[in-house]
Design a protein around this motif. Structure first.
Motif, PDB file in Angstrom:
ATOM      1  N   ALA A 253      38.002  52.987  36.081  1.00  0.00           N
ATOM      2  CA  ALA A 253      39.516  52.647  35.966  1.00  0.00           C
ATOM      3  C   ALA A 253      40.332  53.034  37.117  1.00  0.00           C
ATOM      4  CB  ALA A 253      40.102  53.008  34.947  1.00  0.00           C
ATOM      5  N   ASP A 254      39.960  54.360  37.468  1.00  0.00           N
ATOM      6  CA  ASP A 254      40.819  54.935  38.713  1.00  0.00           C
ATOM      7  C   ASP A 254      40.283  54.561  40.247  1.00  0.00           C
ATOM      8  OD1 ASP A 254      42.496  56.067  36.986  1.00  0.00           O
ATOM      9  OD2 ASP A 254      41.382  58.063  36.800  1.00  0.00           O
ATOM     10  N   SER A 255      39.243  53.928  40.388  1.00  0.00           N
ATOM     11  CA  SER A 255      38.806  53.406  41.630  1.00  0.00           C
ATOM     12  C   SER A 255      39.524  52.022  42.197  1.00  0.00           C
ATOM     13  CB  SER A 255      37.249  53.056  41.452  1.00  0.00           C
ATOM     14  OG  SER A 255      37.073  51.842  41.111  1.00  0.00           O
ATOM     15  N   SER A 256      39.340  51.847  43.272  1.00  0.00           N
ATOM     16  CA  SER A 256      40.096  50.813  43.765  1.00  0.00           C
ATOM     17  C   SER A 256      39.276  49.324  43.504  1.00  0.00           C
ATOM     18  CB  SER A 256      40.022  50.937  45.352  1.00  0.00           C
ATOM     19  OG  SER A 256      39.004  50.883  46.007  1.00  0.00           O
ATOM     20  N   LEU A 257      37.981  49.584  42.850  1.00  0.00           N
ATOM     21  CA  LEU A 257      37.297  48.430  42.766  1.00  0.00           C
ATOM     22  C   LEU A 257      37.980  47.477  41.607  1.00  0.00           C
ATOM     23  CD1 LEU A 257      34.026  50.027  42.370  1.00  0.00           C
ATOM     24  CD2 LEU A 257      34.839  49.064  44.533  1.00  0.00           C
ATOM     25  N   ASN A 258      37.962  46.094  41.708  1.00  0.00           N
ATOM     26  CA  ASN A 258      38.447  45.122  40.926  1.00  0.00           C
ATOM     27  C   ASN A 258      37.280  44.626  39.852  1.00  0.00           C
ATOM     28  OD1 ASN A 258      40.276  43.606  39.167  1.00  0.00           O
ATOM     29  ND2 ASN A 258      39.907  41.610  40.551  1.00  0.00           N
ATOM     30  N   LEU A 259      37.157  45.075  38.823  1.00  0.00           N
ATOM     31  CA  LEU A 259      35.928  44.755  38.017  1.00  0.00           C
ATOM     32  C   LEU A 259      35.883  43.546  36.987  1.00  0.00           C
ATOM     33  CD1 LEU A 259      35.233  48.608  37.139  1.00  0.00           C
ATOM     34  CD2 LEU A 259      33.818  47.342  38.599  1.00  0.00           C
ATOM     35  N   LEU A 260      35.043  42.611  37.321  1.00  0.00           N
ATOM     36  CA  LEU A 260      35.207  41.375  36.389  1.00  0.00           C
ATOM     37  C   LEU A 260      34.152  41.249  35.609  1.00  0.00           C
ATOM     38  CD1 LEU A 260      36.488  39.257  39.613  1.00  0.00           C
ATOM     39  CD2 LEU A 260      37.755  39.446  37.496  1.00  0.00           C
ATOM     40  N   SER A 261      34.195  40.496  34.511  1.00  0.00           N
ATOM     41  CA  SER A 261      32.931  40.290  33.826  1.00  0.00           C
ATOM     42  C   SER A 261      33.247  39.066  32.820  1.00  0.00           C
ATOM     43  CB  SER A 261      33.035  41.379  32.563  1.00  0.00           C
ATOM     44  OG  SER A 261      33.887  41.388  31.706  1.00  0.00           O
ATOM     45  N   ILE A 262      32.201  38.452  32.054  1.00  0.00           N
ATOM     46  CA  ILE A 262      32.323  37.361  31.417  1.00  0.00           C
ATOM     47  C   ILE A 262      33.585  37.228  30.539  1.00  0.00           C
ATOM     48  CG2 ILE A 262      29.962  36.575  31.451  1.00  0.00           C
ATOM     49  CD1 ILE A 262      29.968  38.002  28.686  1.00  0.00           C
ATOM     50  N   LEU A 263      34.099  38.492  30.309  1.00  0.00           N
ATOM     51  CA  LEU A 263      35.390  38.353  29.271  1.00  0.00           C
ATOM     52  C   LEU A 263      36.646  38.015  30.143  1.00  0.00           C
ATOM     53  CD1 LEU A 263      34.690  41.916  27.366  1.00  0.00           C
ATOM     54  CD2 LEU A 263      34.027  39.609  26.328  1.00  0.00           C
TER      55      LEU A 263
ATOM     56  N   GLN B 258      38.195  31.792  36.205  1.00  0.00           N
ATOM     57  CA  GLN B 258      38.632  30.343  36.371  1.00  0.00           C
ATOM     58  C   GLN B 258      39.747  30.189  37.824  1.00  0.00           C
ATOM     59  OE1 GLN B 258      40.771  28.749  33.002  1.00  0.00           O
ATOM     60  NE2 GLN B 258      38.651  28.076  32.100  1.00  0.00           N
ATOM     61  N   LYS B 259      40.432  31.151  38.062  1.00  0.00           N
ATOM     62  CA  LYS B 259      41.322  30.910  39.242  1.00  0.00           C
ATOM     63  C   LYS B 259      40.537  31.086  40.306  1.00  0.00           C
ATOM     64  CE  LYS B 259      44.717  33.913  37.424  1.00  0.00           C
ATOM     65  NZ  LYS B 259      45.483  35.140  37.701  1.00  0.00           N
ATOM     66  N   MET B 260      39.391  31.883  40.338  1.00  0.00           N
ATOM     67  CA  MET B 260      38.801  32.008  41.644  1.00  0.00           C
ATOM     68  C   MET B 260      37.448  30.993  41.536  1.00  0.00           C
ATOM     69  SD  MET B 260      37.745  36.161  40.993  1.00  0.00           S
ATOM     70  CE  MET B 260      36.955  36.605  42.295  1.00  0.00           C
ATOM     71  N   GLY B 261      37.559  29.895  40.825  1.00  0.00           N
ATOM     72  CA  GLY B 261      36.869  28.824  40.980  1.00  0.00           C
ATOM     73  C   GLY B 261      35.238  29.310  40.347  1.00  0.00           C
ATOM     74  N   ILE B 262      35.116  30.365  39.483  1.00  0.00           N
ATOM     75  CA  ILE B 262      33.928  30.811  39.059  1.00  0.00           C
ATOM     76  C   ILE B 262      33.691  30.552  37.730  1.00  0.00           C
ATOM     77  CG2 ILE B 262      32.474  32.876  38.529  1.00  0.00           C
ATOM     78  CD1 ILE B 262      33.801  34.157  40.896  1.00  0.00           C
TER      79      ILE B 262
ATOM     80  N   ILE C 112      24.151  35.649  41.831  1.00  0.00           N
ATOM     81  CA  ILE C 112      23.989  34.362  42.206  1.00  0.00           C
ATOM     82  C   ILE C 112      24.631  33.376  41.474  1.00  0.00           C
ATOM     83  CG2 ILE C 112      22.020  32.600  42.145  1.00  0.00           C
ATOM     84  CD1 ILE C 112      19.873  34.732  43.001  1.00  0.00           C
ATOM     85  N   LYS C 113      24.992  33.633  40.203  1.00  0.00           N
ATOM     86  CA  LYS C 113      25.761  32.849  39.198  1.00  0.00           C
ATOM     87  C   LYS C 113      27.266  32.638  40.138  1.00  0.00           C
ATOM     88  CE  LYS C 113      26.314  30.054  35.895  1.00  0.00           C
ATOM     89  NZ  LYS C 113      25.884  28.651  36.350  1.00  0.00           N
ATOM     90  N   THR C 114      27.673  33.998  40.161  1.00  0.00           N
ATOM     91  CA  THR C 114      29.152  34.151  40.449  1.00  0.00           C
ATOM     92  C   THR C 114      29.417  34.283  41.978  1.00  0.00           C
ATOM     93  OG1 THR C 114      28.797  36.582  40.467  1.00  0.00           O
ATOM     94  CG2 THR C 114      29.336  35.538  38.528  1.00  0.00           C
ATOM     95  N   GLY C 115      28.478  34.625  42.904  1.00  0.00           N
ATOM     96  CA  GLY C 115      28.559  34.606  44.350  1.00  0.00           C
ATOM     97  C   GLY C 115      29.421  36.089  44.841  1.00  0.00           C
TER      98      GLY C 115
END
Ligand code: IMP
Length: 211
Positions: free
Chosen positions: A21-31, A37-41, A69-72
């Protein structure tokens, strides 16, 4: 810096997000349906990967690569499990597959296997695979925590998942589920592996490669 979490296990996704949570990474998951959707994935909520590798590393790579491979997107996958010393390391890579039933039923089954055993030594082990589909680069990071198997299942279901109610980390006398998710995330096998990953992706040479 977007990174996808290759998992359909909500307990794992929640933990990985909390730990980083405190890192600068933006973590995404199937949730994260709307953000994806906004990213076209497009990725189905039941997207699944057959984990037929022989080692934690094999399975972590299978998952990371398939989701990447699925998300790019650059992707991380955790493959982890519990290893019980007196059972020669069982259930290890099969921690999620050796028993048909709920996590609570599985915990009771494991306690039953150990009912006459005085040696309760066990460890949790996690391998994180980082796969970047831009250049097919692969990195592994691991973490372990030693402890023992409790004599009975203890702790709230809300605090943790899987084997947490029967695992007592070394130096404590309560299970991970009793100690609570917030505390678990400061010492766990997954925390140790993710701290190594975080250091790796934030190194200068990787800045700019990942968006
Ligand atoms: P996999 O990595 O998806 O193959 O699943 C690993 C299995 O080990 C799952 O059944 C989890 O419940 C269990 N497991 C892995 N890490 C933990 C943990 O931190 N706490 C409790 N159970 C875990």
């Amino acid at each position: 810096m977007n990174i996808f979490i290759a998992s359909s296990n909500q307990g794992k996704i929640k933990e990985i997000k909390a730990i980083l949570a405190d890192s600068s990474l933006n973590l995404l998951s199937i949730l994260d349906v709307f953000e994806l959707q906004k990213m076209g994935i497009e990725i189905a909520s039941d997207f699944d990967v057959i984990e037929d590798g022989k080692t934690f590393q094999d399975n972590a790579l299978l998952k990371a690569k398939a989701y990447a491979i699925k998300t790019g997107l650059p992707t991380i996958a955790d493959d982890s499990g519990l290893e019980v010393q007196t059972l020669n390391g069982f259930p290890s890579v099969n921690s999620n597959r050796w028993f048909e039933g709920t996590a609570s039923e599985r915990n009771l089954a494991l306690l039953d296997l150990l009912k006459d055993k005085t040696d309760r030594q066990a460890r949790f082990y996690s391998v994180i695979c980082f796969f970047d589909p831009k250049n097919n680069s692969v990195q592994f990071f691991d973490g372990e925590i030693q402890g023992k198997i409790a004599s009975e299942s203890k702790g709230s279901k809300i605090e943790g998942f899987g084997y947490d109610p029967i695992f007592i980390p070394e130096g404590f006398n309560q299970t991970f589920a009793e100690l609570g998710a917030e505390f678990k995330n400061t010492i766990s096998h997954r925390r140790i592996a993710l701290a190594k990953l975080n250091q790796y992706v934030l190194q200068d040479k990787h800045l700019g490669q990942l968006e």
